[in-house]
Design a protein around this motif. Structure first.
Motif, PDB file in Angstrom:
ATOM      1  N   GLU A 170      87.393  21.994 -54.303  1.00  0.00           N
ATOM      2  CA  GLU A 170      87.301  22.825 -52.563  1.00  0.00           C
ATOM      3  C   GLU A 170      85.951  23.294 -52.685  1.00  0.00           C
ATOM      4  O   GLU A 170      84.931  23.000 -53.351  1.00  0.00           O
ATOM      5  CB  GLU A 170      88.472  23.779 -52.273  1.00  0.00           C
ATOM      6  CG  GLU A 170      88.003  24.916 -53.442  1.00  0.00           C
ATOM      7  CD  GLU A 170      87.157  25.823 -52.378  1.00  0.00           C
ATOM      8  OE1 GLU A 170      87.982  25.568 -51.008  1.00  0.00           O
ATOM      9  OE2 GLU A 170      86.506  26.256 -52.969  1.00  0.00           O
ATOM     10  N   CYS A 212      90.831  22.847 -47.181  1.00  0.00           N
ATOM     11  CA  CYS A 212      90.841  23.774 -47.892  1.00  0.00           C
ATOM     12  C   CYS A 212      91.408  25.016 -47.454  1.00  0.00           C
ATOM     13  O   CYS A 212      91.856  26.333 -48.747  1.00  0.00           O
ATOM     14  CB  CYS A 212      89.504  23.629 -48.905  1.00  0.00           C
ATOM     15  SG  CYS A 212      88.440  21.970 -49.250  1.00  0.00           S
ATOM     16  N   PHE A 224      88.706  16.564 -51.007  1.00  0.00           N
ATOM     17  CA  PHE A 224      89.709  17.741 -51.176  1.00  0.00           C
ATOM     18  C   PHE A 224      90.570  18.068 -50.393  1.00  0.00           C
ATOM     19  O   PHE A 224      89.866  18.345 -49.287  1.00  0.00           O
ATOM     20  CB  PHE A 224      87.839  18.753 -50.952  1.00  0.00           C
ATOM     21  CG  PHE A 224      87.054  18.140 -51.682  1.00  0.00           C
ATOM     22  CD1 PHE A 224      87.069  18.680 -53.119  1.00  0.00           C
ATOM     23  CD2 PHE A 224      86.215  17.375 -51.192  1.00  0.00           C
ATOM     24  CE1 PHE A 224      86.268  17.752 -54.414  1.00  0.00           C
ATOM     25  CE2 PHE A 224      85.325  16.507 -52.279  1.00  0.00           C
ATOM     26  CZ  PHE A 224      84.514  17.270 -54.329  1.00  0.00           C
ATOM     27  N   PRO A 225      91.169  19.192 -50.545  1.00  0.00           N
ATOM     28  CA  PRO A 225      91.223  19.849 -51.891  1.00  0.00           C
ATOM     29  C   PRO A 225      92.455  19.389 -52.821  1.00  0.00           C
ATOM     30  O   PRO A 225      92.947  18.076 -52.562  1.00  0.00           O
ATOM     31  CB  PRO A 225      91.713  20.909 -51.584  1.00  0.00           C
ATOM     32  CG  PRO A 225      93.062  20.672 -50.210  1.00  0.00           C
ATOM     33  CD  PRO A 225      91.466  19.960 -49.521  1.00  0.00           C
ATOM     34  N   SER A 240      96.361  18.784 -48.904  1.00  0.00           N
ATOM     35  CA  SER A 240      96.080  20.089 -48.212  1.00  0.00           C
ATOM     36  C   SER A 240      98.104  20.156 -47.992  1.00  0.00           C
ATOM     37  O   SER A 240      98.383  21.346 -48.953  1.00  0.00           O
ATOM     38  CB  SER A 240      95.920  20.502 -46.842  1.00  0.00           C
ATOM     39  OG  SER A 240      95.976  20.228 -46.199  1.00  0.00           O
TER      40      SER A 240
END
Length: 244
Positions: free
Chosen positions: A48, A55, A94-95, A109
């Motif tokens: 992240e 994140c 990301f994450p 996420s």
């Protein structure tokens, strides 16, 4: 907090003030531990970067669940862990969570948070971790911080990961996490939000209940105060002129 604020310094005042404002955009999240389920035997791992709002949402969930997390910072332009994620998962998004306790590896996420609450919580994720609101608020928070914790800077890698006691909403801890991120320094994050059952052991270990608290096993340094920690990280790990 008095020690953290110190004597008036315009840059330091902006850093602290904007970080406090970033926290106030998400006043209900990343502060307090919620209902807990079974405890993981090993920390989860997160690829992240600090300013990413998706994140941030996952880190808020980790505070609520009182989880220890191996943080592998992946700022834009980073050379240390972005390539590792590309090789591992086939893309840089990301994450990305790796849970060694279940064998699950997850992008997105919302899916990560659902997994964490199903495995380590005692109910569904709270409303303030769902929907577009946390992403929008996290995006505004990053703008307030002028995208700190977004772009990599040349640095020297530590031999061993560092350790940081923190909780997501702590404005002083955010300043330290941003520095760790930009320097691509991996660390074990110990969440000690309000109501955390981990707080008594932390206070006994450090001598008081105050965050951030950094331990660097590479130099046997242990320290409080975000400004001092940031200065230490800069001196020890930021690449000097002429270094690659």
């Amino acid at each position: 907090m008095a020690n953290e604020l110190g004597n008036f310094n315009p840059l330091r005042s902006f850093e602290v003030g904007s970080s406090i404002a970033a926290t106030m955009l998400r006043p209900l999240s990343g502060v307090r531990v919620g209902a807990l389920g079974k405890r993981p035997a090993a920390p989860i791992t997160l690829y992240e970067f600090e300013s990413c709002p998706f994140c941030r949402k996952v880190r808020e969930a980790c505070t609520a669940l009182d989880l220890e997390v191996n943080i592998l910072p992946c700022p834009k332009g980073g050379q240390r862990f972005r390539g590792e994620l590309q090789r591992r998962a086939g893309k840089q998004q990301f994450p990305y969570m790796v849970d060694p306790n279940t064998g699950r590896e997850i992008f997105e996420s919302a899916d990560i948070i659902a997994h964490l609450f199903a495995e380590y919580g005692a109910g569904k994720p709270p409303w303030h971790l769902q929907g577009p609101l946390p992403v929008l608020a996290g995006g505004f928070a990053s703008l307030l911080r002028l995208q700190a914790g977004t772009f990599a800077r040349p640095s020297r890698p530590p031999g061993q990961p560092l350790e940081l006691w923190s909780f997501e909403a702590s404005p002083f801890s955010r300043l330290v996490r941003e520095k760790l991120c930009t320097l691509e320094i991996p660390y074990l994050l110990h969440n000690v939000g309000r109501g955390s059952p981990s707080r008594p052991a932390f206070a006994e270990r450090s001598g008081k209940m105050q965050v951030p608290f950094l331990v660097d096993p590479n130099s046997n340094v242990e320290m409080f105060e975000s400004a001092d920690i940031a200065a230490y990280l800069e001196e020890r790990y930021a690449a000097k002129p002429g270094e690659v």
